[in-house]
Design a protein around this motif. Structure first.
Motif, PDB file in Angstrom:
ATOM      1  N   ALA A  90     -22.603  30.912  18.522  1.00  0.00           N
ATOM      2  CA  ALA A  90     -21.504  31.868  18.727  1.00  0.00           C
ATOM      3  C   ALA A  90     -21.046  31.880  20.181  1.00  0.00           C
ATOM      4  O   ALA A  90     -20.164  32.660  20.547  1.00  0.00           O
ATOM      5  N   GLY A  91     -21.675  31.043  21.018  1.00  0.00           N
ATOM      6  CA  GLY A  91     -21.291  30.991  22.416  1.00  0.00           C
ATOM      7  C   GLY A  91     -21.924  32.069  23.259  1.00  0.00           C
ATOM      8  O   GLY A  91     -21.475  32.338  24.375  1.00  0.00           O
TER       9      GLY A  91
ATOM     10  N   THR B 273     -18.639  24.458  24.482  1.00  0.00           N
ATOM     11  CA  THR B 273     -17.599  24.996  25.358  1.00  0.00           C
ATOM     12  C   THR B 273     -18.217  25.938  26.384  1.00  0.00           C
ATOM     13  O   THR B 273     -17.900  25.878  27.581  1.00  0.00           O
ATOM     14  N   THR B 274     -19.141  26.797  25.930  1.00  0.00           N
ATOM     15  CA  THR B 274     -19.806  27.746  26.835  1.00  0.00           C
ATOM     16  C   THR B 274     -20.687  27.022  27.839  1.00  0.00           C
ATOM     17  O   THR B 274     -20.669  27.334  29.040  1.00  0.00           O
TER      18      THR B 274
ATOM     19  N   LEU C  57     -19.098  33.939  25.313  1.00  0.00           N
ATOM     20  CA  LEU C  57     -18.450  33.433  26.520  1.00  0.00           C
ATOM     21  C   LEU C  57     -17.334  32.446  26.211  1.00  0.00           C
ATOM     22  O   LEU C  57     -16.683  31.934  27.139  1.00  0.00           O
ATOM     23  N   SER C  58     -17.092  32.160  24.955  1.00  0.00           N
ATOM     24  CA  SER C  58     -15.996  31.269  24.560  1.00  0.00           C
ATOM     25  C   SER C  58     -15.350  31.826  23.289  1.00  0.00           C
ATOM     26  O   SER C  58     -15.956  32.615  22.555  1.00  0.00           O
ATOM     27  N   THR C  59     -14.132  31.388  23.050  1.00  0.00           N
ATOM     28  CA  THR C  59     -13.392  31.857  21.871  1.00  0.00           C
ATOM     29  C   THR C  59     -13.006  30.674  20.995  1.00  0.00           C
ATOM     30  O   THR C  59     -13.013  29.507  21.433  1.00  0.00           O
TER      31      THR C  59
ATOM     32  N   ALA D 239     -12.475  22.718  31.784  1.00  0.00           N
ATOM     33  CA  ALA D 239     -13.678  23.257  31.117  1.00  0.00           C
ATOM     34  C   ALA D 239     -13.723  24.763  31.111  1.00  0.00           C
ATOM     35  O   ALA D 239     -14.430  25.366  30.308  1.00  0.00           O
ATOM     36  N   GLY D 240     -12.950  25.400  32.011  1.00  0.00           N
ATOM     37  CA  GLY D 240     -12.975  26.850  32.067  1.00  0.00           C
ATOM     38  C   GLY D 240     -14.100  27.361  32.964  1.00  0.00           C
ATOM     39  O   GLY D 240     -14.972  26.602  33.414  1.00  0.00           O
ATOM     40  N   ASN D 241     -14.092  28.680  33.291  1.00  0.00           N
ATOM     41  CA  ASN D 241     -15.129  29.276  34.133  1.00  0.00           C
ATOM     42  C   ASN D 241     -15.347  30.720  33.759  1.00  0.00           C
ATOM     43  O   ASN D 241     -14.580  31.297  32.974  1.00  0.00           O
TER      44      ASN D 241
END
Length: 439
Positions: free
Chosen positions: A206-207, A130-131, A114-116, A152-154
């Motif tokens: 790994a998210g 981050t995730t 879910l994150s890079t 934070a992102g979604n």
């Protein structure tokens, strides 16, 4: 026929000597028999009263044999219950051992990342953090927004119309549904899954969102949205947002199945079933003198010498103790086990089996307590019967037994009197012979 005349002195001496001889003979007889009343002629009241007391004492003594056998029968059953209790405790240990090895039986699933790395370069966080910090819903559309240093992102769940979010977790017959805030994060989702008690969730390095069931039943985790909390809950049961949000590959309808069976659990089947068979065999061997209270036999113990309504006795009704009657099922590795068996690979079945064994121990303790109460009663009556028999015998002896000390003293005194009487008789004869001196 001529009549011989004896002087009064001789007659008196002879009478006294005869009386002393009779009394001495009686004293000797009492000393030899130990009784002062040897027949009804001696003292009819004491003789028959003593006979009645001795007769009752004898009957009570005969009852002691039956009481003793009853004690041994109850003791054998009680020892059988104690041994069966130990076997049930061993069964519990086997169940606990099976429950401890459950890794292969747990359904587990990992979603996509879910994150890079690009996002972590912007916000200086790990993929995991981050995730976890990302929002579930998109606050400006239906497209997932990446994290930046200031944002934070979604995950891109559209809440422009469906403003309510929910998550549903189910396994077997247990279902947990919780509402999620429109501003909730992945961290909030993870916390709700962990609160369910049905599954555990985490985000790895790994998210990716990882979900593992707490039992062996197929696990379903669904996320949904709706215009109301109720509609969101209904939507989450179908898991319509699972794939679109990238959280889990499998939807809530298909569910997540366990990947395999536990070898340890499979190996414990024979051990469990052997212990179960031993319970049946042990119960059959817990009898004494043809009576087995663990086979449902009834034991009647008579305490007194009377019959009918006047008879005093104790009836001990046994129970048929078998693994089946106790509610202990056989272990099986079949997904659909046969009747009277449970699937040892199924966590729910293991939990039920563990609870059943706890109930079995309660039943056995109750049976043991009942046998212990009966045993205590019979032992008390045994002691009472022994004491009563002794009391009756002592009472009879008091009525007919002679005081040997007194009889011995009487005999000695009578022997002395006998010697004196013989001397008196001799003196009387000498007096009568004095007339001869005149010639």
């Amino acid at each position: 026929m001529s009549t011989i005349s004896l002087s009064s002195g001789v007659r008196a001496a002879l009478g006294s000597l005869s009386s002393v001889k009779s009394d001495a003979a009686q004293a000797q007889y009492r000393l030899s028999t130990g009784k002062k009343v040897n027949s009804a002629v001696d003292d009819p009241v004491n003789f028959f009263t003593a006979a009645g007391l001795n007769d009752r004492a004898g009957q009570l003594t005969k009852n002691l044999d039956g009481i003793s056998n009853g004690i041994q029968t109850i003791t054998a059953a009680s020892q059988g219950i104690d041994s069966i209790t130990k076997l049930v405790s061993s069964l519990q240990s086997t169940i606990k051992q099976a429950q401890a090895d459950a890794v292969a039986n747990r359904p587990a699933k990992a979603g996509t990342a879910l994150s890079t790395a690009a996002e972590t370069a912007l916000n200086s966080k790990s993929l995991k953090d981050t995730t976890l910090d990302k929002s579930l819903a998109d606050d400006n559309g239906a497209t997932a927004n990446t994290a930046t240093a200031a944002y934070a992102g979604n995950l891109g769940i559209d809440t422009s119309t469906n403003t309510n979010l929910a998550v549903t977790i189910s396994a077997g017959n247990t279902t947990y549904t919780a509402a999620l805030s429109a501003t909730g994060t992945v961290r909030d989702l993870v916390n709700e899954i962990n609160k369910s008690g049905i599954a555990t969730a985490s985000v790895d390095d790994a998210g990716k969102l990882n979900v593992t069931g707490n039992g062996s039943n197929t696990l379903k985790v669904g996320i949904g949205s709706g215009t109301s909390a109720a509609l969101a809950a209904t939507d989450s049961a179908a898991g319509t947002l699972n794939v679109s949000a990238g959280l889990l590959v499998a939807d809530a309808t298909t569910g997540i199945a366990a990947s395999g069976n536990s070898t340890v659990r499979s190996n414990l089947v024979n051990q469990f079933n052997d212990l179960t068979s031993q319970i049946d065999q042990l119960a059959k061997d817990a009898g004494f003198n043809g009576k087995n209270l663990l086979a449902g036999d009834k034991l009647s113990i008579v305490f007194n010498e009377k019959t009918g309504s006047q008879q005093s006795k104790l009836d001990v009704q046994g129970s048929t103790i078998t693994s089946a009657n106790l509610g202990i099922q056989q272990a099986s590795t079949a997904t659909v086990p046969p009747a009277g068996s449970f699937n040892i690979q199924d966590d729910s079945a293991l939990s039920t089996a563990s609870d059943n064994l706890t109930n079995v121990l309660t039943t056995l303790r109750s049976t043991s307590s009942s046998l212990g109460a009966s045993l205590s009663t019979v032992q008390t009556r045994q002691d009472f019967t022994k004491n009563l028999s002794n009391t009756l015998t002592a009472g009879a002896d008091n009525l007919v037994s002679a005081d040997t000390n007194q009889e011995a003293a009487n005999l000695l005194a009578l022997q002395t009197r006998q010697q004196l009487s013989q001397t008196a008789l001799s003196l009387s004869n000498q007096a009568d012979q004095a007339i001869l001196r005149l010639f």
